[in-house]
Scaffold this active site. Sequence first.
Site, PDB file in Angstrom:
ATOM      1  N   ASP A   1      41.567  54.390  45.961  1.00  0.00           N
ATOM      2  CA  ASP A   1      40.285  54.381  46.651  1.00  0.00           C
ATOM      3  C   ASP A   1      39.643  52.995  46.725  1.00  0.00           C
ATOM      4  O   ASP A   1      38.918  52.695  47.672  1.00  0.00           O
ATOM      5  CB  ASP A   1      39.311  55.391  46.017  1.00  0.00           C
ATOM      6  CG  ASP A   1      39.133  55.200  44.523  1.00  0.00           C
ATOM      7  OD1 ASP A   1      39.796  54.317  43.946  1.00  0.00           O
ATOM      8  OD2 ASP A   1      38.340  55.940  43.922  1.00  0.00           O
TER       9      ASP A   1
ATOM     10  N   LYS B   1      42.549  64.224  34.916  1.00  0.00           N
ATOM     11  CA  LYS B   1      41.598  65.136  35.578  1.00  0.00           C
ATOM     12  C   LYS B   1      42.038  66.599  35.572  1.00  0.00           C
ATOM     13  O   LYS B   1      41.803  67.336  36.539  1.00  0.00           O
ATOM     14  CB  LYS B   1      41.336  64.678  37.023  1.00  0.00           C
ATOM     15  CG  LYS B   1      40.898  63.229  37.145  1.00  0.00           C
ATOM     16  CD  LYS B   1      40.874  62.755  38.586  1.00  0.00           C
ATOM     17  CE  LYS B   1      40.769  61.253  38.662  1.00  0.00           C
ATOM     18  NZ  LYS B   1      40.842  60.713  40.019  1.00  0.00           N
TER      19      LYS B   1
END
Length: 499
Positions: free
Chosen positions: A230, A195
């Site tokens: 997550d 990212k």
Amino acid sequence: MGKVAVGATVVCAAAVCAATVYVVRRRMKSCGKWGRVIEILKVFEEDCATPIGKLRQVADAMTVEMHAGLASEGGSKLKMLISYVDNLPSGDEQGFFYALDLGGTNFRVMRVLLGGKQDRVVKQEFEEVSIPPPLMTGASDELFNFIAEALAKFVATEGEDFHLQAGRQRELGFTFSFPVKQTSLCSGTLINWTKGFSIEDALGQDVVGELIKAMERVGLDMNVTALVNDTVGTLAGGRYYNSDVVAAVILGTGTNAAYVERASAIPKWQGLLPKSGEMVINMEWGNFRSSHLPLTEYDHLLDFDSLNPGEQILEKIISGMYLGEILRRVLLKMAEEAAFFGDSIPPKLKVPFIIRTPTMSAMHSDTSPDLKVVGSKLKDILEVPTTLKMRKVVISLCNIIATRGARLSAAGIYGILKKLGRDAPKDGETTQKSVIAMDGGLFEHYTQFSECMESSLKELLGDEASGSVEVIHSNDGSGVGAALLAASHSQYLQDSETS
């Protein structure tokens, strides 16, 4: 004069004849091109087909890979990572806990006040902070100092509701959504950045240790109780409100699944078995691949052009990052081989990822008689006009791509239920309720996708078993879920149990 008139008539007749031939040829050519469009569409539909028999094969392959991944490190395309979470939230947790969610160019700091089963989440507050681009490629200390300073400022704004008992440390759940080799519940070494991050001196370091050192440098006394991803956080959030939650699935930009496994069923687990007898497994199911997956020429080329060829194959055919790109690639072939958009190929159609999945979802949801939304989106993105006939083809493509992704997602969930022995009722036993906690923008916002996934799961389970399986939306696992795991693994848990 007569000869001139006859000559003129012959010339006119020849011209009309030539014009007619031209029109007929144009129509024949046009019909030929449209036939090629329909041919490309039909071949794509056949290659993407997910009949129930194929879905069962995919589910069986998933279960086999789960067993292999639990048996040994590297034994499967599924990493089946041990999360060290052996004590999911029950709803009894009390007190206030912090969460730090670092997963991209922004991070969130959050505090949650828990009031036990009666009051649940009494209050929550959060702040989102943008990371300056230079820190994403600088030194590890600089990034973690910046995070620790933001966390310290947030702690300084605690109101009277958030009262810390004397002699106790604040406790934090840390969601770190980058590849990590977890070594305990509260430690893990960074494998690599994604990212847009590239901080060389952080590689191979314990990310919790880096955060703790930074907090010490800014004078913040806080214990990092849990390091989670997550998906595990989504599972924790789901279990907090519903004790029947056995698995969590993220269907968003990426995709992953986590579930509750019997600790005794994990051959590669070397430590003492936890008191709970359970262990949450982070499957990393996006990396699943099987000869039973219905892959097309477009999928193979997309994979070849990607940053990680041969990896994350399931993710590349079911997740939000890629669905719109698959649509673009099919439309490009139609433009190149069948002049779908006219004699020239729209330049923007050649730009990878220019069609995003939210755009595809909006077009797929268009129920207007003239498919106005489809026409508008294509005009905005590709700068081309379209006919109703063309828009109907686009809708068909959206349906094929979304249906394949949704049905394969259902097959994956069915594979998890099979591994847990919850795919069919057992003779003489009370039927166990099995709840799957879902999160992610694809599941939440792409209605046709989520509805197709749920109906496909029911089809796989059959009428009797599907009555005991429920799919629910569990929001914000990376935030609240991390705080809940800090609570369920609190260092003061025994104190509160004995008091």
